[in-house]
Scaffold this active site. Sequence first.
Site, mmCIF file in Angstrom:
data_model
loop_
_atom_site.group_PDB
_atom_site.id
_atom_site.type_symbol
_atom_site.label_atom_id
_atom_site.label_comp_id
_atom_site.label_asym_id
_atom_site.label_seq_id
_atom_site.Cartn_x
_atom_site.Cartn_y
_atom_site.Cartn_z
ATOM 1 N N ARG A 133 -1.868 -3.179 0.777
ATOM 2 C CA ARG A 133 -3.325 -3.193 0.679
ATOM 3 C C ARG A 133 -3.876 -1.942 1.355
ATOM 4 O O ARG A 133 -3.875 -1.838 2.573
ATOM 5 C CB ARG A 133 -3.891 -4.464 1.328
ATOM 6 C CG ARG A 133 -5.394 -4.430 1.513
ATOM 7 C CD ARG A 133 -5.958 -5.787 1.904
ATOM 8 N NE ARG A 133 -5.349 -6.394 3.071
ATOM 9 C CZ ARG A 133 -5.645 -6.095 4.338
ATOM 10 N NH1 ARG A 133 -6.511 -5.136 4.615
ATOM 11 N NH2 ARG A 133 -5.052 -6.727 5.334
ATOM 12 N N HIS A 189 -9.133 -6.154 4.044
ATOM 13 C CA HIS A 189 -8.898 -7.455 3.417
ATOM 14 C C HIS A 189 -10.094 -7.829 2.550
ATOM 15 O O HIS A 189 -9.946 -8.213 1.393
ATOM 16 C CB HIS A 189 -8.657 -8.515 4.491
ATOM 17 C CG HIS A 189 -8.531 -9.899 3.953
ATOM 18 N ND1 HIS A 189 -7.437 -10.314 3.226
ATOM 19 C CD2 HIS A 189 -9.364 -10.964 4.026
ATOM 20 C CE1 HIS A 189 -7.604 -11.575 2.880
ATOM 21 N NE2 HIS A 189 -8.762 -11.995 3.336
ATOM 22 N N TYR A 199 -6.185 -3.213 13.540
ATOM 23 C CA TYR A 199 -4.870 -3.859 13.651
ATOM 24 C C TYR A 199 -3.728 -3.104 12.974
ATOM 25 O O TYR A 199 -2.593 -3.547 13.038
ATOM 26 C CB TYR A 199 -4.931 -5.286 13.095
ATOM 27 C CG TYR A 199 -5.454 -5.412 11.679
ATOM 28 C CD1 TYR A 199 -4.654 -5.148 10.577
ATOM 29 C CD2 TYR A 199 -6.769 -5.809 11.446
ATOM 30 C CE1 TYR A 199 -5.127 -5.264 9.293
ATOM 31 C CE2 TYR A 199 -7.260 -5.934 10.158
ATOM 32 C CZ TYR A 199 -6.437 -5.670 9.085
ATOM 33 O OH TYR A 199 -6.919 -5.788 7.797
#
Length: 388
Positions: free
Chosen positions: A280, A284, A293
């Site tokens: 990805r 998200h 993160y």
Amino acid sequence: MTVESTAARGKPRRPAAKRTAGKRQQPQPGPKPEMVQLLTPEGERVEHPDYALETTPEQLRELYRDMVLTRRFDAEATALQRQGELGLWPSLLGQEAAQIGSGRALRETDYVFPTYREHGVAWCRGVDPTKLLGMFRGVNHGGWDPASNNFHLYTIVIGSQALHATGYAMGVVKDGADVAVVAYFGDGASSQGDVAEAFTFAAVYNAPVVFFCQNNQWAISEPTERQTRVPLYQRAQGYGFPGVRVDGNDVLAVLAVTRAAAEHARTGQGPMLVEAFTYRMGAHTTSDDPTRYRRKEELEVWEAKDPLLRLRRLMERENAADDAFFTDLDAESDALARRVREAIRTMPDPDGMAMFEHTYADGHTLVDEERAQYGAYVASFADHHEGD
């Protein structure tokens, strides 16, 4: 009670080397999982003994066009959310090959159960991309008729569509139809109980379902290594059906593997798990900040594996497209973006009272009461305005 006081009373201490509670154990080293690949990141064709694929220049151009237009639509939707036109948007950036390759591998009669990110699969199924925006704008609950394209409505609840697909596939067997059912989900959803239950039912009832997992490495902010100690495709073995890992950034490999998996299901051989190993590239959803993160270096590694870039390199190497093709595609991409912007800004607002309709087949006293209360609430604004 302290450790010292416990030891003083004659109770043995646990050796420090054995104190592993609360610490994450690292997976044991083993052979590297096999991954089906037909197109390297450098755009070179390679062969695989189990998944041969012959392509024409025209087919390469069609796959490339699909991925370019899907990416442009996705980028436009992301921009519209930033402008306040959408409440939320889940981007597919980086997963175009996994979606276009698998979507183009299916027959028109096959049935798809998506998550909420399968914009490329929707494109392959013939769903107008502007129809995907309604739910995220809050004007409808889906925007398209699932029966028209054999493409179910987007599923927000994580993992539940795997059970829906399995139940549908079990019905397909009863009907004697020559159909494959495909359930899309992500690596995060693979940790859900619904997916495990779907695997069990599909295996026991030999359901013609393909479980297509887009492993994009991150379940929001949780990496795959925190979800499983074995490659995801190997989980299928425990349920009694085959699994395969494919390079999810290789549209040709995904096409070949999904085509084989769908045929496996249609011919009565039962379910199959396909793990598309991809990444990805974006957040998200637009409410997420991936810089909190994951490292920039990780993103740069995967940018070099861009699915569009590797297919274009192949096309250029094989002279499968000329400059006019790319110029015309750029113009088509711009036209699609304009159409998307126009569609979103002209979507009519829904009737606020419509939420009370079609909940029950017959009348319901509680719904009638809620409708009356909400109607009075809305009317109070009109009364206040008239008073001014």
